[in-house]
Scaffold this motif. Sequence first.
Motif, PDB file in Angstrom:
ATOM      1  N   LEU A   1      -0.402  -7.645   0.070  1.00 38.94           N
ATOM      2  CA  LEU A   1      -0.348  -8.670  -0.809  1.00 38.94           C
ATOM      3  C   LEU A   1      -0.828  -9.729  -0.400  1.00 38.94           C
TER       4      LEU A   1
ATOM      5  N   ASP B   1       5.417  -0.894 -10.960  1.00 39.37           N
ATOM      6  CA  ASP B   1       4.719  -2.621  -9.516  1.00 39.37           C
ATOM      7  C   ASP B   1       3.103  -2.353  -9.940  1.00 39.37           C
TER       8      ASP B   1
ATOM      9  N   ARG C   1       4.745  -6.159  -2.062  1.00 39.04           N
ATOM     10  CA  ARG C   1       4.668  -6.578  -3.192  1.00 39.04           C
ATOM     11  C   ARG C   1       6.437  -6.985  -3.021  1.00 39.04           C
TER      12      ARG C   1
ATOM     13  N   LEU D   1       0.764  -5.793 -11.193  1.00 39.57           N
ATOM     14  CA  LEU D   1      -0.103  -5.037 -10.353  1.00 39.57           C
ATOM     15  C   LEU D   1      -1.524  -5.489 -11.615  1.00 39.57           C
TER      16      LEU D   1
END
Length: 376
Positions: A193, A130, A165, A134
Amino acid sequence: MAADAFGLYVHWPFCLAKCPYCDFNSHVAGGVDHDRWADAFVREIGRVGRMTGPRRLDTIFFGGGTPSLMDPSTVGRIIDSAGLTWGFADDIEITLEANPTSAEADRFSAFALAGVNRISIGVQALDDGDLLALGRQHTADEALRAVDLAMNCVERVSIDLIYARQGQGLEDWRAELSRALDIGTGHLSLYQLTIEDGTVFGRRHAAGRLPGLPDEDLSADLFELTQELTVAAGRPAYEVSNHAEPGARARHNLIYWNGGDFAGIGPGAHGRLSIGETRLATECPRSPAEWLSSVDSGRGDTASELTKNEILEERVLMGLRLADGMDADGLLATPTLRERTTRLIEDGVLWRSEDRVGVSPPHRLVLNSVIASLLT
């Protein structure tokens, strides 16, 4: 934080790379003349100090961009200049935002020697896949090492995490947030997010190339789980996205949320200053080159006087973000606002104590719509 608290926000606009979700005023630059930037910050602090007259500085916040890319000597010059200009409260809070790469983490002790006593670390995720998605420049292990180092260098440490996410489920977030809470920092900023226009993620989402984002129901469940876990860990939300144990709230941000005064210096920085009976909104040019040029010309910002209605709207927009709410007088200032506030209290959307009004916990997830119903 006292109602007359005064803060200084310093914006460092440079990053190693632009994260795909970020809509902050940040720029990737190959080389930075740190001496020139330090000189500009110091000149602007002196100029704003002449505007405000004698004040006691309660907080300094280095934001960005990536302030941990600053030379510690630049940070030290800014802190020293602010102290000479205004003088410090005995318990002044001086925060610096940092990314947890090894090169920057090694600077933490130097920042502490310069006067920083609180570090806010952009961990963002504890999953390497992740983090890559990102656009982060570090691994989860690097982040944990950086947090540990910071906790050994300064009095107070905060960590930022992004949730909701792509592909993240409830149990994924339960495990990740539990791990973050076990680290032991007194403060956590936990943000869902958000897909912002003008960002890489915004463009991907518009093109249908950002799959796996949570729907509205899952987003609500993730928010509720966040409240549950942080309360159980003794770090409940004191603001929509900020959680702290007793005594660890971010004093600088409380100045914003309580409608206090703060000077904003650096590209894109905003400020709010009370000069006599006038409340000024200040704004700096977003371009680093343009800001430096404006400082060279004698003034690094523009200022406009806020109307009474604008001041009131800001008090509501910021004050209702707090779990403790805002002063009741602010929501009773006009007949229309008093009527709408009374109706929302009767409906259980707002609560009222003797002198405070706030958003009831079940409605904090839809805070923006609550505020809209008051102001529009």
